[in-house]
Design an enzyme around this catalytic site. Structure first.
Site, PDB file in Angstrom:
ATOM      1  N   HIS A 155      -9.844 -17.932 -35.855  1.00 28.40           N
ATOM      2  CA  HIS A 155      -8.871 -18.983 -35.558  1.00 28.40           C
ATOM      3  C   HIS A 155      -9.617 -20.163 -34.949  1.00 28.40           C
ATOM      4  O   HIS A 155     -10.731 -20.012 -34.411  1.00 28.40           O
ATOM      5  CB  HIS A 155      -7.827 -18.483 -34.567  1.00 28.40           C
ATOM      6  N   CYS A 174      -2.027 -17.977 -30.192  1.00 30.38           N
ATOM      7  CA  CYS A 174      -1.467 -16.648 -30.430  1.00 30.38           C
ATOM      8  C   CYS A 174      -1.985 -15.717 -29.328  1.00 30.38           C
ATOM      9  O   CYS A 174      -2.837 -16.105 -28.528  1.00 30.38           O
ATOM     10  CB  CYS A 174      -1.891 -16.148 -31.811  1.00 30.38           C
ATOM     11  N   CYS A 200      -5.887 -15.411 -29.266  1.00 33.11           N
ATOM     12  CA  CYS A 200      -6.559 -16.610 -28.767  1.00 33.11           C
ATOM     13  C   CYS A 200      -6.284 -16.824 -27.278  1.00 33.11           C
ATOM     14  O   CYS A 200      -7.175 -17.236 -26.532  1.00 33.11           O
ATOM     15  CB  CYS A 200      -6.131 -17.822 -29.580  1.00 33.11           C
ATOM     16  N   GLU A 226      -9.347 -21.754 -32.213  1.00 30.43           N
ATOM     17  CA  GLU A 226      -9.731 -21.576 -30.816  1.00 30.43           C
ATOM     18  C   GLU A 226     -10.975 -20.697 -30.679  1.00 30.43           C
ATOM     19  O   GLU A 226     -11.898 -21.012 -29.926  1.00 30.43           O
ATOM     20  CB  GLU A 226      -8.588 -20.934 -30.009  1.00 30.43           C
TER      21      GLU A 226
END
EC number: 3.5.4.33
Length: 175
Positions: free
Chosen positions: A66, A96, A99, A68
């Site tokens: 992701h 999420c 993360c 992040e």
């Protein structure tokens, strides 16, 4: 701090905050160009960008890639330390749970996100890992920076993706 009609806290963001989020949105465009969900992230220390990234789960065949996480990995390598104290992460979509956990472990001090994630948001929408009693580190979390623009970027992507899938099914049905 006051709340809007939906009960979301309203934060006064600086021009510098807006500029960093606009950079994150540019990175989200790069993700989309690579066939990824358009999410971008920028990590800042002081007023300097120290790392940036975008979603790469599809192209990297890595569920953890992701925006992040990609950004935190880059920052850790650049600073030679996983503890990213006194930093701010700007990300176009609410983190999420995965993360959020990584942000807590890396000790990012402030997280600023654009669009709220109604399905998996872990910064207050679905759950809030940043305020959990189990957290050993606390971060300042502020949502809704350029929210409409960030949300539109994601919605336009998924609308186009659904249309492409529908057209592909029609094409396969005719064979």
């Amino acid at each position: 701090m006051c709340s809007d009609s939906e009960g979301k806290p309203q934060v006064a963001f600086s021009e510098q905050d807006k500029a960093f989020m606009q950079r994150a949105m540019q990175l989200a465009n790069i993700a989309e160009e690579h066939g990824e969900v358009p999410v971008g992230a920028v990590l800042v220390k002081g007023s300097k960008i120290i790392a940036e990234g975008w979603n790469a789960s599809i192209s990297e065949h890595d569920a953890t890639a992701h925006a992040e996480i990609v950004t935190l990995r880059q920052a850790g390598q650049r600073l030679q330390n996983y503890r990213l104290l006194d930093t701010t992460l700007y990300v176009t979509l609410e983190p999420c749970p995965m993360c959020a956990g990584a942000l807590l472990h890396s000790r990012v001090g402030r997280i600023v996100f654009g669009a709220y994630d109604l399905k998996a948001g872990a910064a207050g929408t679905v759950l809030n890992l940043f305020e959990s009693q189990a957290s050993y580190h606390y971060a300042q979390v502020e949502g809704g920076l350029l929210e409409e623009e960030c949300r539109h970027q994601l919605q336009a992507f998924f609308k186009r993706r659904r249309k492409e899938i529908k057209q592909a099914r029609k094409g396969n049905a005719g064979e």
